[in-house]
Design a protein around this motif. Sequence first.
Motif, PDB file in Angstrom:
ATOM      1  N   GLY A 325      41.619  23.419  72.353  1.00 29.90           N
ATOM      2  CA  GLY A 325      40.226  23.304  71.961  1.00 29.90           C
ATOM      3  C   GLY A 325      40.090  22.688  70.592  1.00 29.90           C
ATOM      4  O   GLY A 325      41.056  22.194  70.009  1.00 29.90           O
ATOM      5  N   PHE A 326      38.869  22.712  70.076  1.00 26.30           N
ATOM      6  CA  PHE A 326      38.607  22.120  68.767  1.00 26.30           C
ATOM      7  C   PHE A 326      37.495  22.891  68.065  1.00 26.30           C
ATOM      8  O   PHE A 326      36.712  23.629  68.689  1.00 26.30           O
ATOM      9  CB  PHE A 326      38.254  20.638  68.886  1.00 26.30           C
ATOM     10  N   VAL A 327      37.446  22.709  66.754  1.00 31.20           N
ATOM     11  CA  VAL A 327      36.443  23.350  65.918  1.00 31.20           C
ATOM     12  C   VAL A 327      35.233  22.440  65.779  1.00 31.20           C
ATOM     13  O   VAL A 327      35.374  21.236  65.543  1.00 31.20           O
ATOM     14  CB  VAL A 327      37.032  23.668  64.521  1.00 31.20           C
ATOM     15  N   VAL A 328      34.057  23.028  65.920  1.00 22.47           N
ATOM     16  CA  VAL A 328      32.813  22.314  65.653  1.00 22.47           C
ATOM     17  C   VAL A 328      32.295  22.838  64.311  1.00 22.47           C
ATOM     18  O   VAL A 328      31.719  23.920  64.252  1.00 22.47           O
ATOM     19  CB  VAL A 328      31.777  22.533  66.767  1.00 22.47           C
ATOM     20  N   PRO A 329      32.524  22.093  63.235  1.00 26.55           N
ATOM     21  CA  PRO A 329      32.212  22.626  61.902  1.00 26.55           C
ATOM     22  C   PRO A 329      30.727  22.916  61.713  1.00 26.55           C
ATOM     23  O   PRO A 329      29.863  22.135  62.113  1.00 26.55           O
ATOM     24  CB  PRO A 329      32.664  21.506  60.950  1.00 26.55           C
ATOM     25  N   GLY A 330      30.432  24.075  61.126  1.00 24.94           N
ATOM     26  CA  GLY A 330      29.081  24.415  60.715  1.00 24.94           C
ATOM     27  C   GLY A 330      28.086  24.625  61.833  1.00 24.94           C
ATOM     28  O   GLY A 330      26.881  24.587  61.598  1.00 24.94           O
ATOM     29  N   GLN A 331      28.561  24.892  63.049  1.00 25.45           N
ATOM     30  CA  GLN A 331      27.632  24.999  64.176  1.00 25.45           C
ATOM     31  C   GLN A 331      27.631  26.386  64.809  1.00 25.45           C
ATOM     32  O   GLN A 331      27.349  26.540  65.998  1.00 25.45           O
ATOM     33  CB  GLN A 331      27.961  23.948  65.234  1.00 25.45           C
ATOM     34  N   ALA A 332      27.924  27.406  64.018  1.00 28.19           N
ATOM     35  CA  ALA A 332      27.867  28.773  64.552  1.00 28.19           C
ATOM     36  C   ALA A 332      26.443  29.162  64.935  1.00 28.19           C
ATOM     37  O   ALA A 332      26.245  30.116  65.691  1.00 28.19           O
ATOM     38  CB  ALA A 332      28.422  29.753  63.517  1.00 28.19           C
ATOM     39  N   GLN A 333      25.457  28.425  64.430  1.00 22.77           N
ATOM     40  CA  GLN A 333      24.065  28.775  64.700  1.00 22.77           C
ATOM     41  C   GLN A 333      23.590  28.285  66.059  1.00 22.77           C
ATOM     42  O   GLN A 333      22.425  28.456  66.399  1.00 22.77           O
ATOM     43  CB  GLN A 333      23.149  28.212  63.604  1.00 22.77           C
ATOM     44  N   PHE A 334      24.454  27.649  66.837  1.00 20.22           N
ATOM     45  CA  PHE A 334      24.059  27.207  68.173  1.00 20.22           C
ATOM     46  C   PHE A 334      23.412  28.368  68.931  1.00 20.22           C
ATOM     47  O   PHE A 334      23.982  29.456  69.021  1.00 20.22           O
ATOM     48  CB  PHE A 334      25.274  26.703  68.958  1.00 20.22           C
ATOM     49  N   VAL A 335      22.248  28.106  69.501  1.00 26.11           N
ATOM     50  CA  VAL A 335      21.560  29.141  70.267  1.00 26.11           C
ATOM     51  C   VAL A 335      22.057  29.118  71.707  1.00 26.11           C
ATOM     52  O   VAL A 335      22.813  28.227  72.123  1.00 26.11           O
ATOM     53  CB  VAL A 335      20.036  28.935  70.224  1.00 26.11           C
ATOM     54  N   THR A 336      21.620  30.086  72.484  1.00 33.27           N
ATOM     55  CA  THR A 336      22.107  30.233  73.859  1.00 33.27           C
ATOM     56  C   THR A 336      21.884  28.978  74.689  1.00 33.27           C
ATOM     57  O   THR A 336      22.754  28.551  75.450  1.00 33.27           O
ATOM     58  CB  THR A 336      21.418  31.439  74.526  1.00 33.27           C
ATOM     59  N   GLY A 337      20.720  28.347  74.534  1.00 33.74           N
ATOM     60  CA  GLY A 337      20.434  27.154  75.309  1.00 33.74           C
ATOM     61  C   GLY A 337      21.374  26.010  74.980  1.00 33.74           C
ATOM     62  O   GLY A 337      21.795  25.264  75.874  1.00 33.74           O
ATOM     63  N   GLN A 338      21.726  25.874  73.719  1.00 29.88           N
ATOM     64  CA  GLN A 338      22.653  24.816  73.315  1.00 29.88           C
ATOM     65  C   GLN A 338      24.052  25.081  73.856  1.00 29.88           C
ATOM     66  O   GLN A 338      24.748  24.160  74.284  1.00 29.88           O
ATOM     67  CB  GLN A 338      22.683  24.707  71.796  1.00 29.88           C
ATOM     68  N   VAL A 339      24.464  26.352  73.822  1.00 31.34           N
ATOM     69  CA  VAL A 339      25.777  26.703  74.359  1.00 31.34           C
ATOM     70  C   VAL A 339      25.812  26.454  75.862  1.00 31.34           C
ATOM     71  O   VAL A 339      26.802  25.965  76.405  1.00 31.34           O
ATOM     72  CB  VAL A 339      26.121  28.165  74.033  1.00 31.34           C
ATOM     73  N   LYS A 340      24.713  26.762  76.548  1.00 35.23           N
ATOM     74  CA  LYS A 340      24.671  26.521  77.993  1.00 35.23           C
ATOM     75  C   LYS A 340      24.774  25.036  78.309  1.00 35.23           C
ATOM     76  O   LYS A 340      25.406  24.639  79.293  1.00 35.23           O
ATOM     77  CB  LYS A 340      23.389  27.081  78.593  1.00 35.23           C
TER      78      LYS A 340
END
Length: 599
Positions: A325-340
């Motif tokens: 896998g890989f790291v997506v820097p600074g994107q811990a704030q992704f909401v449920t819809g974005q993760v889906k």
Amino acid sequence: MLRSADCGSLRGDNAGSQVTLAGWVGRRRDHGGIIFIDLRDRSGSVQVVFNPENAADATRIAEEVRGEWVVQVKGTVNRRPAGSENPAIATGDVEVMATELTVLNRSLTPPFYIEEDADADESLRLRYRYLDLRRPPMLRNLTLRHNVVKYIRDFLSDRDFLEIETPILIKSTPEGARDFLVPSRMQPGKFYALPQSPQQMKQLLMVAGIERYFQIARCFRDEDLRADRQLEFTQLDLEMSFVEEDDILDLTEELYTGMIETVAPEKKLRKPFPRITYDEAMERFASDKPDLRFGLEMTDVSELAGETEFMVFLSTVEGGGQVKGFVVPGQAQFVTGQVKELEDTAKAAGAAGLAYIRYRGSNPVGQLTEEEILQSAGLRMPAEWHQRLADKMGAGPGDMILLMAGRQPRLNAWLSVMRTHVSELLELTDPNELAFCFVTKFPLFEWNEDAERWDSSHHPFTSPEDGQEPALDGEHLGDIKSKAYDLVCNGSELASGSIRIHNRQLQEKIFAILGHSKEETESRFGPILEAFEYGAPPHGGIAPGIDRLVAILCNSPSIRDVIAFPKTQSGTDLLFDAPTSVAQSQLDELSIQITEQPD
């Protein structure tokens, strides 16, 4: 002469001069009896003014003129009145006060507007391609293409290359895609093939002592089309004798660097071009054509994944697969819809899904707490495990990790799709930046599961790495590296090449591994095998695609926008309505019988 000047060439220095112009009518505006038209030719456009007080006849004709009529104008170049200049065009400081107007040809109302941003369906544009090519963007594309090809010709000619044409009607040979076949009238039942590339012919030119050859070659492949593929395409074909891999890569980098700085100086070109091996590219970017404009590099975490109770990870690792896998820097704030959306993209690529971990909080790496870890279902591991994962992947507070599990090569294919998707989602790329790299040391062979045989990764004339010839008699053919290389730019393969085999015995061994019988080998490749016995020099080359390069330089998503008369994605020529049926008499003349009519 029908004209004394080009429309787009007029400037303030021309004020007071008498000119004769000819071109197409663009916009036409009637301002209380005074008529303005934008007259356009290949060089650009200029405003022409018709005033009934000093050109009554010309103004009367101008009242009838409509868009895309072809006209000739005679008049005087004047500076525009102060405040009416148009800085959006090169001729915006001047206008032509018309004295005469001649209609050279009328036009029907075009099916779409001939302007910068015509909002027309692509199929309509292709049906009326001769009108589409009048639009400034298309003209700029073709002009840039001309400049690219001209630079190539001048560059290679200055370096002692000879441009030599090779035949279009050749013998069918297996080179990875279906051949287009051409029936022979004079020899019924026999066929020519259109060349997928001039591969054998350029090698024969090296045997002939040409030493440095190039050609702007037309190539043909009967394959399914995409935005970057056409049934017929153009490539720079280049071959050199008495060279090693670095000689060809050095020349290619010099060519591309000089070309882009000359024909597209607005581009941000990264120099020098990195050279990475195939294995490194797959390990770091999960792709053999990596986009280096952004990071998102891969990490293999199979060992850590094997410590979890997550059955997808456990079964994959135990079955010989990997978790990467890989790291997506600074994107811990992704909401449920974005993760889906990420999960849906993974599934569309063929994966069962993906795991994600979001690290929230402001503590530095090494001090993560349970509350700061938001994980996907199934990865209920202690903070210590997550800390080790973060350390392994270089993640910190505020970052998100995406993980996928599977066997190769499918796992890398899924990860490559996800990496590209995330880069687009976060707008990580600059379309004006060009990040080239060479990918080297490709596998010599790849296993074809459907046909249950070994295929060439590049083509059968590619030489194995020095010292690996004994491995051709072993069982681990997939581990053998080749002297093959690609030129990649912004995630697209622009060129492919290799150091060739120049020894008959080695070439016959490769053909045997690929499943060709001695009889088939002699029938299909006899001339080049025989030529190798007459003093064939060491040689190699590269074949950059012209269409893909120009599309990248034009920021176009499709090579159809840089080809004068392209086919649609279904292989149809909408302008000429091809392919189509032919008369029975033609079929009879070629001794061809159609056994089943197509729908």
